[in-house]
Design a protein around this motif. Structure first.
Motif, PDB file in Angstrom:
ATOM      1  N   MET A  48       0.832  -1.202   0.000  1.00 44.83           N
ATOM      2  CA  MET A  48       0.000   0.000   0.000  1.00 44.83           C
ATOM      3  C   MET A  48       0.865   1.250   0.000  1.00 44.83           C
ATOM      4  O   MET A  48       0.568   2.237  -0.682  1.00 44.83           O
ATOM      5  CB  MET A  48      -0.935  -0.014   1.220  1.00 44.83           C
ATOM      6  N   LEU A  49       1.951   1.215   0.763  1.00 49.64           N
ATOM      7  CA  LEU A  49       2.900   2.324   0.793  1.00 49.64           C
ATOM      8  C   LEU A  49       3.483   2.567  -0.596  1.00 49.64           C
ATOM      9  O   LEU A  49       3.551   3.704  -1.071  1.00 49.64           O
ATOM     10  CB  LEU A  49       3.989   2.003   1.809  1.00 49.64           C
ATOM     11  N   LEU A  54       3.792   5.539  -5.756  1.00 49.76           N
ATOM     12  CA  LEU A  54       3.839   5.402  -7.208  1.00 49.76           C
ATOM     13  C   LEU A  54       2.676   6.135  -7.870  1.00 49.76           C
ATOM     14  O   LEU A  54       2.845   6.770  -8.928  1.00 49.76           O
ATOM     15  CB  LEU A  54       3.813   3.922  -7.584  1.00 49.76           C
ATOM     16  N   THR A  55       1.511   6.077  -7.270  1.00 50.39           N
ATOM     17  CA  THR A  55       0.352   6.784  -7.812  1.00 50.39           C
ATOM     18  C   THR A  55       0.580   8.286  -7.790  1.00 50.39           C
ATOM     19  O   THR A  55       0.340   8.992  -8.782  1.00 50.39           O
ATOM     20  CB  THR A  55      -0.912   6.434  -7.004  1.00 50.39           C
ATOM     21  N   PHE A  56       1.057   8.792  -6.657  1.00 50.84           N
ATOM     22  CA  PHE A  56       1.272  10.230  -6.530  1.00 50.84           C
ATOM     23  C   PHE A  56       2.297  10.738  -7.534  1.00 50.84           C
ATOM     24  O   PHE A  56       2.049  11.706  -8.259  1.00 50.84           O
ATOM     25  CB  PHE A  56       1.723  10.567  -5.108  1.00 50.84           C
ATOM     26  N   LEU A 126      11.227  11.380  -6.531  1.00 46.55           N
ATOM     27  CA  LEU A 126      10.129  12.114  -5.902  1.00 46.55           C
ATOM     28  C   LEU A 126      10.702  13.309  -5.162  1.00 46.55           C
ATOM     29  O   LEU A 126      11.481  13.154  -4.211  1.00 46.55           O
ATOM     30  CB  LEU A 126       9.361  11.206  -4.938  1.00 46.55           C
ATOM     31  N   ASP A 127      10.324  14.497  -5.591  1.00 49.26           N
ATOM     32  CA  ASP A 127      10.826  15.736  -4.991  1.00 49.26           C
ATOM     33  C   ASP A 127       9.696  16.424  -4.236  1.00 49.26           C
ATOM     34  O   ASP A 127       8.705  16.840  -4.839  1.00 49.26           O
ATOM     35  CB  ASP A 127      11.386  16.654  -6.077  1.00 49.26           C
ATOM     36  N   LEU A 128       9.838  16.507  -2.933  1.00 54.12           N
ATOM     37  CA  LEU A 128       8.844  17.182  -2.100  1.00 54.12           C
ATOM     38  C   LEU A 128       9.221  18.632  -1.822  1.00 54.12           C
ATOM     39  O   LEU A 128       8.567  19.308  -1.031  1.00 54.12           O
ATOM     40  CB  LEU A 128       8.677  16.432  -0.773  1.00 54.12           C
ATOM     41  N   TRP A 212       9.253   8.141   2.409  1.00 57.38           N
ATOM     42  CA  TRP A 212      10.257   7.142   2.050  1.00 57.38           C
ATOM     43  C   TRP A 212      10.579   7.188   0.566  1.00 57.38           C
ATOM     44  O   TRP A 212      11.721   6.942   0.156  1.00 57.38           O
ATOM     45  CB  TRP A 212       9.785   5.743   2.447  1.00 57.38           C
ATOM     46  N   GLY A 213       9.578   7.509  -0.266  1.00 62.90           N
ATOM     47  CA  GLY A 213       9.829   7.635  -1.698  1.00 62.90           C
ATOM     48  C   GLY A 213      10.753   8.786  -2.020  1.00 62.90           C
ATOM     49  O   GLY A 213      11.594   8.705  -2.916  1.00 62.90           O
ATOM     50  N   ALA A 214      10.613   9.890  -1.271  1.00 66.63           N
ATOM     51  CA  ALA A 214      11.501  11.037  -1.477  1.00 66.63           C
ATOM     52  C   ALA A 214      12.927  10.710  -1.053  1.00 66.63           C
ATOM     53  O   ALA A 214      13.884  11.220  -1.623  1.00 66.63           O
ATOM     54  CB  ALA A 214      10.974  12.241  -0.691  1.00 66.63           C
ATOM     55  N   ARG A 215      13.069   9.846  -0.067  1.00 57.54           N
ATOM     56  CA  ARG A 215      14.407   9.495   0.424  1.00 57.54           C
ATOM     57  C   ARG A 215      15.071   8.412  -0.429  1.00 57.54           C
ATOM     58  O   ARG A 215      16.261   8.511  -0.756  1.00 57.54           O
ATOM     59  CB  ARG A 215      14.321   9.021   1.872  1.00 57.54           C
TER      60      ARG A 215
END
Length: 299
Positions: A48-49, A54-56, A126-128, A212-215
């Motif tokens: 789910m994480l 991935l969706t975002f 992924l850049d926040l 976690w995706g950004a990291r």
């Protein structure tokens, strides 16, 4: 030797470990929410994480504005959580724990397969908008992204705590967590409560997935972050939100300190497995965790 000890460096390592531990806690809370109300160890939390991250990132890359992509992903994760509860776990109510565990394990592969089918298999950055650069705070260097992630994770924990403590559905959640049969006896609607909890788990998966995706980058190995939550749950207890927080801090700090101060004696790389050694030792001493409820079986 004590005089030569670098206390400032020690504080930097300790703080870095504690901030990482907050992110571990966020993943662990997704487990606790489900386990506390239904007794299910939701091994699909990692998938789910991954699906959330991935969706975002896929929506953003297709030109969807950041805020709209965030709202859309949140709606999708809530829908997935509710769908899982209604179509898979509700029919398996009162089944043996191993059956429920295998169901969530199968769900994890289905969700990962769906993510691959919908969004593809390529790796995404992924850049926040938060750079991972050190900031000096009181003479101690701390990663700017770690501070941001810790603040977001702490805010999520506070939000969930307030929701489950002061709202009607939150009170119902606590009643179900204490005794499902008593909750049924007083007329509480368990399906509604379970659906709400799964929706909350979807929200936690979204926030954890973005951080976690950004990291680490948004890739399919991101789902393995869920394994970091297991030592946290062993230390804190599988049914305690407070335990997930404390366990995350302890695991984060201990593995960072171990890597820096004793890692050379083991050839390096101790950070990847030290947490599991701590968890195994803790299982032998206190199987229910620091804050978990001890099981009492009447014979």
């Amino acid at each position: 030797m004590i005089a030569d000890f670098d206390y400032q460096f020690f504080i930097e390592v300790l703080v870095g470990g504690l901030l990482s531990g907050v992110m571990y806690s966020l993943v662990a809370i997704g487990f606790v929410l489900i386990y506390k109300t239904s007794g299910v160890l939701n091994f699909a939390q990692g998938a789910m994480l991954l699906f959330a991250a991935l969706t975002f990132v896929s929506l953003v890359e297709r030109g969807v504005p950041f805020a709209l992509a965030l709202v859309a992903t949140f709606a999708i994760m809530v829908a997935i959580g509710i769908a899982i509860e209604r179509t898979v776990l509700r029919p398996l109510t009162n089944k043996p724990p191993i059956t429920l565990f295998m169901a969530t394990l199968g769900l994890s592969y289905i969700i990962e397969g769906a993510a691959q089918l919908i969004w593809g298999t390529q790796v995404h950055g992924l850049d926040l908008g938060i750079e991972d650069v050190p900031l000096e705070v009181g003479g101690v260097l701390i990663s700017q992204f770690d501070i941001f992630a810790a603040v977001v994770a702490a805010g999520m924990v506070l939000l969930l705590s307030l929701f489950f403590r002061y709202t009607r559905i939150g009170l119902a959640f606590r009643a179900v967590a204490d005794d499902q049969f008593a909750a049924l006896a007083v007329g509480l609607r368990l399906p509604l409560i379970w659906a709400t909890v799964w929706a909350a788990a979807g929200l936690v998966a979204l926030v954890a997935g973005l951080l976690w995706g950004a990291r680490l980058g948004v890739q399919f190995s991101l789902s393995l972050v869920v394994l970091k939550a297991l030592p946290v749950l062993v230390l804190g207890g599988f049914d305690s939100i407070l335990g997930a927080i404390v366990g995350g801090l302890l695991i984060g700090a201990s593995e960072k300190l171990a890597e820096v101060y004793i890692g050379d004696y083991f050839g390096g790389g101790i950070e990847s497995w030290f947490a599991y050694v701590v968890a195994l030792v803790f299982l032998l001493i206190r199987p229910s965790g620091l804050f978990g409820q001890k099981l009492v079986e009447r014979v």
